[in-house]
Scaffold this motif. Structure first.
Motif, PDB file in Angstrom:
ATOM      1  N   GLY A 157       0.677  -1.256   0.250  1.00 26.29           N
ATOM      2  CA  GLY A 157       0.207  -0.257   0.132  1.00 26.29           C
ATOM      3  C   GLY A 157       0.901   1.274  -0.055  1.00 26.29           C
ATOM      4  O   GLY A 157       2.195   1.153  -0.185  1.00 26.29           O
ATOM      5  N   PRO A 158       0.344   2.448   0.127  1.00 26.81           N
ATOM      6  CA  PRO A 158       0.988   3.554   0.219  1.00 26.81           C
ATOM      7  C   PRO A 158       2.101   3.743   1.347  1.00 26.81           C
ATOM      8  O   PRO A 158       1.645   3.355   2.417  1.00 26.81           O
ATOM      9  N   PHE A 159       2.850   4.525   0.913  1.00 28.87           N
ATOM     10  CA  PHE A 159       4.120   4.728   1.803  1.00 28.87           C
ATOM     11  C   PHE A 159       3.555   5.789   3.163  1.00 28.87           C
ATOM     12  O   PHE A 159       2.611   6.614   3.073  1.00 28.87           O
ATOM     13  N   THR A 160       4.089   5.450   4.482  1.00 29.64           N
ATOM     14  CA  THR A 160       3.516   6.662   5.372  1.00 29.64           C
ATOM     15  C   THR A 160       4.461   7.854   5.093  1.00 29.64           C
ATOM     16  O   THR A 160       5.549   7.791   4.516  1.00 29.64           O
ATOM     17  N   ASP A 161       4.225   8.758   5.634  1.00 28.82           N
ATOM     18  CA  ASP A 161       5.191  10.329   5.545  1.00 28.82           C
ATOM     19  C   ASP A 161       6.510   9.804   6.101  1.00 28.82           C
ATOM     20  O   ASP A 161       7.590  10.285   5.425  1.00 28.82           O
TER      21      ASP A 161
END
Length: 515
Positions: A172-176
């Motif tokens: 999934g998407p990366f965290t900040d």
């Protein structure tokens, strides 16, 4: 287009006629009679090997003839999907019977569906289109009951957006924090000349624009430009090929994307090096690919030396994976794919309050039907970070990149008093707390930005716990008074400071109580 005979109903004695050559919609020429197809379009490549198929000769001919129709009338990506799903199906039936497949029946379809389970039921949906087209073209080998069954079956589709909706830590998407860690590691590696300019530019374009790999593969040096307005201000633009899956021309349409000056100048500089490389190699160096392959291979006209989408993904993965950046969520090296950066762009846009139309524009979707997952998956609760959580996650985040030292006497620039870092606004004292090992000007805010810098040299007796407490209190203040994204801007620094506190505690424990 090849001339294929089309009949109204399947004939037991007719299994299709294979032309000597055929051409895909994207202009890849191949030999259907061969058991090995090599298809190369502008930025896509596909190899199909029919030799291992456990089917009789007539079934193989009919399958190939059907796939030729898809090659001429559909996208290469769809053809590839049909090939792999048919291969899985025929392998399944052969494993069940031990006999070369001579017909596709309704019983075969039902048995295959039952073996897949609900999560993979969509495989049958892909196979359904192939088998029904097979029958519609009039080729033998597909029973009438199989076609009737597939027309009646209601099949569960492939679930889209699951990794985004669940914030999967691997796909999934990366965290900040993950994204910042990757960017920091990439910059450090480039400064050490461990990353080539081409790799660095590609990585930053993927991280900042979030486009599909095939779009970067279709870029040419003429697609990046610098403009100067009447006041002398520079702006940088990349004309991004849309490279839509259903479009046979990867460069049939474009969208302009503005680059921040730091990235834009670098891309312009890099494009100039590519032009020099192809001077005397191509008749028009402006048509040179921005991210070329070393060797030219069989290409369609206008795409000599162009990389394929998988090759772009490979270069990106090779570049970032060798940085060995660890995710604070898994404690393991991050899984790097272009798609994850694309998901990150959409997710961050949703978190900033942008609607589906804006997200669709950012990700170059033609409509909004596939972007709703970003809006619906935006978390309603922002994770709070306290000291305990920061200390527990610090080893996983690995945000501290510097070197712990006993004091100023051990500093890299011990002869230079100006290298001492002070933080009077945080610790209410002008006493030194750390050192900077970097020679030259630094414009970052001390000491907050220092903790994630590789030149940072914190002192063992420095007031790092005070810095940690200050950052945690400030985060809570911002969380209650401003936007959540502003509150999270120093999260990686918080983990870096917590890691320094831990290291100091470990060293003191090893040294024992002082006299």
């Amino acid at each position: 287009m090849s001339q294929l005979m089309v009949l109204r109903s399947p004939q037991a004695n007719y299994f299709g006629t294979l032309p000597l050559t055929a051409q895909t919609r994207g202009h890849a020429v191949f030999e259907p009679t061969s058991d090995y197809w090599e298809l190369r379009e502008a930025t896509r490549k596909f190899y199909a090997d029919f030799a291992p198929f456990a089917v009789v000769h007539d079934i193989k001919t009919a399958l190939k003839a059907t796939l030729v129709w898809y090659a001429e009338n559909s996208s290469l990506s769809h053809l590839k999907n049909l090939y792999y799903q048919s291969r899985e199906f025929f392998h399944f039936k052969f494993d069940q019977t031990g006999v070369l497949v001579s017909e596709v029946t309704a019983a075969d379809i039902l048995n295959y569906k039952a073996s897949l389970g609900k999560e993979k039921e969509w495989y049958v949906g892909v196979l359904s289109g192939l088998v029904r087209k097979w029958g519609a073209l009039g080729y033998g080998g597909v029973s009438a009951d199989a076609v009737i069954l597939l027309k009646q079956l209601t099949l569960k589709g492939n679930r889209k957006g699951v990794a985004t909706a669940t914030r999967d830590p691997y796909t999934g998407p990366f965290t900040d924090i993950e994204l910042e860690a990757l960017q920091h590691a990439l910059n450090e590696a480039f400064a050490r000349k461990e990353v080539e300019l081409s790799e660095y530019v590609l990585a930053w374009l993927v991280m900042t624009l979030g486009q599909r790999a095939t779009q970067y593969a279709a870029l040419k040096v003429s697609d990046v430009s610098k403009m100067i307005d009447s006041e002398g201000l520079e702006s940088f633009v990349v004309r991004m090929p849309r490279a839509k899956t259903r479009d046979s021309d990867a460069r049939g349409a474009f969208k302009e994307r503005v680059l921040v000056p730091e990235i834009g100048r670098l891309v312009i500089e890099y494009a100039a090096t590519v032009r020099e490389r192809f001077r005397g190699v191509l008749p028009d160096i402006e048509k040179a690919p921005l991210f070329p392959k070393e060797q030219a291979e069989k290409n369609v006209e206008g795409y000599a030396y162009h990389s394929t989408a998988p090759h772009i993904g490979y270069i990106l993965g090779k570049t970032l994976n060798r940085l060995h950046v660890v995710s604070e969520r898994t404690g393991d090296f991050m899984n790097i794919t272009p798609k994850r950066f694309r998901q990150t762009i959409g997710t961050r846009a949703a978190e900033e309050g942008h609607g589906e139309l804006v997200i669709a524009e950012l990700l170059d979707h033609s409509d909004t039907q596939n972007v709703g997952v970003y809006v619906s998956s935006t978390p309603a609760i922002v994770e709070r970070i306290n000291k305990t959580l920061a200390m527990s996650l610090a080893p996983l985040a690995q945000a501290f990149a510097g070197k712990l030292i006993a004091g100023f006497s051990e500093a890299t620039r011990a002869e230079d008093p100006s290298s001492i870092i002070r933080a009077p606004s945080i610790i209410n004292s002008f006493d030194g707390m750390s050192s900077c090992g970097k020679h030259g000007f630094c414009g970052f805010m001390k000491p907050v930005a220092c903790y994630t810098c590789s030149s940072f040299e914190p002192w063992l007796d420095g007031p790092h716990e005070q810095v940690l407490e200050y950052l945690l209190v400030d985060r809570e203040r911002l969380l209650s008074t401003t936007d959540a994204r502003i509150a999270k801007v120093n999260d990686r620094t918080i983990y870096a400071v917590a890691q320094v506190v831990q290291l100091c505690n470990e060293v003191r424990a090893e040294q024992g109580p002082s006299l």
